[in-house]
Every structure is written in structure tokens, then in C-alpha cells.
Design an enzyme around this catalytic site. Structure first.
Site, mmCIF file in Angstrom:
data_model
loop_
_atom_site.group_PDB
_atom_site.id
_atom_site.type_symbol
_atom_site.label_atom_id
_atom_site.label_comp_id
_atom_site.label_asym_id
_atom_site.label_seq_id
_atom_site.Cartn_x
_atom_site.Cartn_y
_atom_site.Cartn_z
ATOM 1 N N ASP A 96 9.628 0.674 4.528
ATOM 2 C CA ASP A 96 9.408 1.979 3.903
ATOM 3 C C ASP A 96 10.710 2.765 3.840
ATOM 4 O O ASP A 96 11.590 2.598 4.686
ATOM 5 C CB ASP A 96 8.369 2.776 4.701
ATOM 6 C CG ASP A 96 6.962 2.243 4.478
ATOM 7 O OD1 ASP A 96 6.768 1.475 3.504
ATOM 8 O OD2 ASP A 96 6.065 2.593 5.263
ATOM 9 N N TRP A 136 6.358 -3.754 8.305
ATOM 10 C CA TRP A 136 5.284 -4.748 8.438
ATOM 11 C C TRP A 136 5.562 -5.889 7.496
ATOM 12 O O TRP A 136 6.118 -5.717 6.420
ATOM 13 C CB TRP A 136 3.919 -4.098 8.317
ATOM 14 C CG TRP A 136 3.227 -4.128 7.009
ATOM 15 C CD1 TRP A 136 3.489 -3.316 5.956
ATOM 16 C CD2 TRP A 136 2.144 -4.980 6.624
ATOM 17 N NE1 TRP A 136 2.633 -3.598 4.938
ATOM 18 C CE2 TRP A 136 1.796 -4.620 5.327
ATOM 19 C CE3 TRP A 136 1.439 -6.004 7.262
ATOM 20 C CZ2 TRP A 136 0.775 -5.252 4.643
ATOM 21 C CZ3 TRP A 136 0.421 -6.633 6.584
ATOM 22 C CH2 TRP A 136 0.095 -6.243 5.289
ATOM 23 N N ASN A 156 -1.387 -2.049 7.034
ATOM 24 C CA ASN A 156 -0.468 -1.204 6.255
ATOM 25 C C ASN A 156 -1.000 0.221 6.145
ATOM 26 O O ASN A 156 -0.490 1.009 5.361
ATOM 27 C CB ASN A 156 -0.206 -1.817 4.872
ATOM 28 C CG ASN A 156 -1.462 -2.011 4.062
ATOM 29 O OD1 ASN A 156 -2.491 -1.431 4.380
ATOM 30 N ND2 ASN A 156 -1.382 -2.802 3.012
ATOM 31 N N ASP A 157 -1.999 0.544 6.941
ATOM 32 C CA ASP A 157 -2.576 1.885 6.872
ATOM 33 C C ASP A 157 -1.894 2.885 7.796
ATOM 34 O O ASP A 157 -2.347 4.004 7.931
ATOM 35 C CB ASP A 157 -4.078 1.834 7.218
ATOM 36 C CG ASP A 157 -4.867 1.268 6.054
ATOM 37 O OD1 ASP A 157 -4.393 1.387 4.914
ATOM 38 O OD2 ASP A 157 -5.956 0.708 6.292
ATOM 39 N N ASP A 197 0.883 -1.167 0.000
ATOM 40 C CA ASP A 197 0.000 0.000 0.000
ATOM 41 C C ASP A 197 0.917 1.212 0.000
ATOM 42 O O ASP A 197 1.312 1.698 1.050
ATOM 43 C CB ASP A 197 -0.895 -0.025 1.254
ATOM 44 C CG ASP A 197 -1.826 1.177 1.321
ATOM 45 O OD1 ASP A 197 -1.668 2.108 0.492
ATOM 46 O OD2 ASP A 197 -2.703 1.199 2.192
#
Lengths: 171, 142
Positions: A116, A97, A144-145, A72
Site C-alpha cells: 500500500d 500482504w 486484505n480487509d 482490495d
């Protein structure tokens, strides 16, 4: 000492009577050829292809690439980095994650870490939202938010990598 | 080459691949899927995530510390069942403790983990601080 001399002499004579130079060469040759052929066996080939070495097919700059099954965000491969590395000027978050993705090229499941890359504003290229296995935010380790730029000097999100951690365990 | 020698060589060659399957493969996978994201592959931690590497064994020196390892929300509320959580905790302790574990290691059982995880900690940092302070004063008094 005399006993030792006799023993070695006896053994040396026995060895000389029961073996030949050709025999030794034959044994050595068999060992070398046999040893060299072991990596060709199926067992060795299976071991060589284990964790971290999946069969790679597909385009890492496409959302359909197998490792991006739960991604995402923006693909680092479109932002000056790769699926494994951050673009110059950004910092890879050590906190990440983790999920699993199925690799259709070899039919196996792999553990994927979506690290990330942080320290610059959003890349804006190749936004992918496949979200397979994504869980609500009350399962913070499986969502993943949230911004995963944790443990980095800057919390600014730039893009996401998808690094193969290892082979998933199959029950 | 003699058949026995060939068999022995084959066995030696295949042992490493056999060793990665079975329970050790499962416990590493469970760590990767449930802990590694925050605690990092070698237990170093990052930012506000506590370092386990070289430290985690300290908690076994008191009952409160032992309970902390199970009652910390990351353990207590994880999706792992009691048996698999106990296996991961034992793996973490043997893998990451280093010199911090100075007493004989008493492994967690599924029963112990199942009982302790019924009471997840609410004030984690305060509890951890108290455990570490108590351990520190214990060691000074010895």
C-alpha cells in the site's frame, strides 16, 4: 634448469608438429560461435524469463489486470503512480500482504506483493475488489480487509500497488 | 567443437535454472507467502515487526530462545506443516543470522517443530524480553 629447458623445447616442438595456425583459428571460431549460440537454446530462454520477468499483457489501470487478482483498494496506476510504484508524496509500506496470481499471458503463477501507498487520504479512483484468496481477519497475514499502512510514518491509506516478487513454487 | 565440450557448456548453462527448482525453491516460496509480508524480503522487519537480519541467531543460544522461534504465533499457527515450517525456520536462520549465530547450527527437525508448536506463546513480547535478558546476563557472567 637444463631439464626444464629441454622439457619446454620438447613440448614446443611437439605442439608445432601436431597443430597448425588454421587449426587454432578453427577451434577459436567454433568456441566463439558455439558460445554465442548458447543463449538461443531453450534452457537459456527459460532461465531468462524466470522470476520478476513475467510476460506482460493487459491494462494496469483496469481491475481485470492479471496482477490484481486479490486486490482490495484503489489502483495506484490511476492515482499518479504505477502498478509498481507509489504516487509522488506517498510512502510505500514495507509491510504488505502477499498472494499468488495466475498470468494468462505465460500460463504461470507469480507471487504478488500488494504494497500500500500511504501518507495521503484515499485516492478514490479505480476501486477494485477482486479478493481472490482473501481470508477472514483471524488469518491476519492473509486478509486484505485491514489497513496495511504499517511500518510507514503515516497510517493514512492512499492506493495499492501489485509488485511481482517471484515465480510461485509448483508442487 | 568436440561433443564433450558442448555438453559441459550446456550443463554449466543450465545449472542455475536447475538450482532454483527443488527444495530451495519451495522454502523461499514458503517464506515469501508466510513470513515476508511482515518480516520483509531480507528479514529487516519494519515498525513493530522485529528485525531478524543479523539478530535471529541469538535465540539459538538458549533452549528458551530456540523454543521461542517455533512457539511465536507467526510460526506455531502458520498454515505450513511441521516439515515445511522446520525448513523455513532453518532457511531463515542460515540466511539472516549473520554474525549473531556464534555456535554450531543445530537444525530444527519436523518432530521438534511439531512438538513445540503445540504451545503457542500468549504473551509474546514478555517472553521475548525475558529470553533476551537471560541471554544478556549469561553473556555478562561468562
Amino acid at each position: 634448469m637444463k631439464f626444464l629447458d629441454q622439457l619446454f623445447e620438447q613440448r614446443s616442438r611437439q605442439l608445432a608438429q601436431h597443430s597448425s595456425r588454421r587449426g587454432m583459428l578453427k577451434g577459436l571460431g567454433a568456441l566463439l560461435v558455439g558460445g554465442a549460440s548458447i543463449p538461443l537454446l531453450p534452457v537459456a530462454r527459460a532461465a531468462a524469463q524466470s522470476p520478476g520477468r513475467p510476460v506482460e499483457e493487459g491494462d494496469p489501470s483496469s481491475c481485470d489486470y492479471w496482477r490484481y487478482c486479490a486486490i482490495d483498494g484503489f489502483l495506484c496506476d490511476c492515482c499518479g503512480g504505477t502498478a509498481n510504484t507509489c504516487p509522488p508524496g506517498t510512502e510505500m509500506s514495507p509491510v504488505t500482504w502477499i498472494g499468488t496470481c495466475h498470468n494468462p499471458a505465460d500460463g504461470r503463477n507469480y507471487v504478488i506483493s500488494y504494497n500500500d501507498c500511504c501518507g495521503k487520504s484515499s485516492c478514490g479512483a479505480c476501486l477494485c475488489m477482486r479478493d481472490e484468496g482473501d481470508r477472514p481477519i483471524y488469518r491476519p497475514d492473509k486478509t486484505n480487509d485491514i489497513n496495511w499502512c504499517l511500518g510507514t510514518s503515516s497510517a493514512a491509506y492512499h492506493c495499492s500497488t501489485a509488485i511481482v516478487v517471484g515465480l510461485a513454487f509448483e508442487e | 567443437m568436440k561433443p564433450g565440450l558442448l555438453l559441459a557448456l550446456l550443463l554449466c548453462w543450465s545449472l542455475p535454472s536447475l538450482a532454483t527448482t527443488g527444495n530451495s525453491g519451495r522454502v523461499v516460496f514458503d517464506y515469501q507467502m508466510n513470513c515476508q509480508g511482515c518480516h520483509t524480503p531480507d528479514g529487516s522487519g519494519a515498525g513493530s515487526v522485529p528485525r531478524m537480519k543479523g539478530h535471529v541467531g541469538i535465540f539459538l543460544q538458549s533452549q528458551e530462545g530456540r523454543e521461542y522461534l517455533v512457539r511465536v504465533p507467526g510460526s506455531a499457527t502458520s498454515a505450513l506443516n511441521d516439515e515445511r515450517l522446520a525448513a523455513v525456520l532453518n532457511w531463515i536462520l542460515t540466511e539472516f543470522s549473520g554474525d549473531s549465530m556464534n555456535s554450531p547450527f543445530k537444525a530444527f527437525s519436523a518432530e521438534e517443530v511439531g512438538r513445540l508448536r503445540q504451545s503457542p506463546l500468549k504473551e509474546v513480547e514478555q517472553y521475548r524480553l525475558k529470553v533476551l535478558r537471560d541471554l544478556s546476563s549469561m553473556s555478562m557472567n561468562e
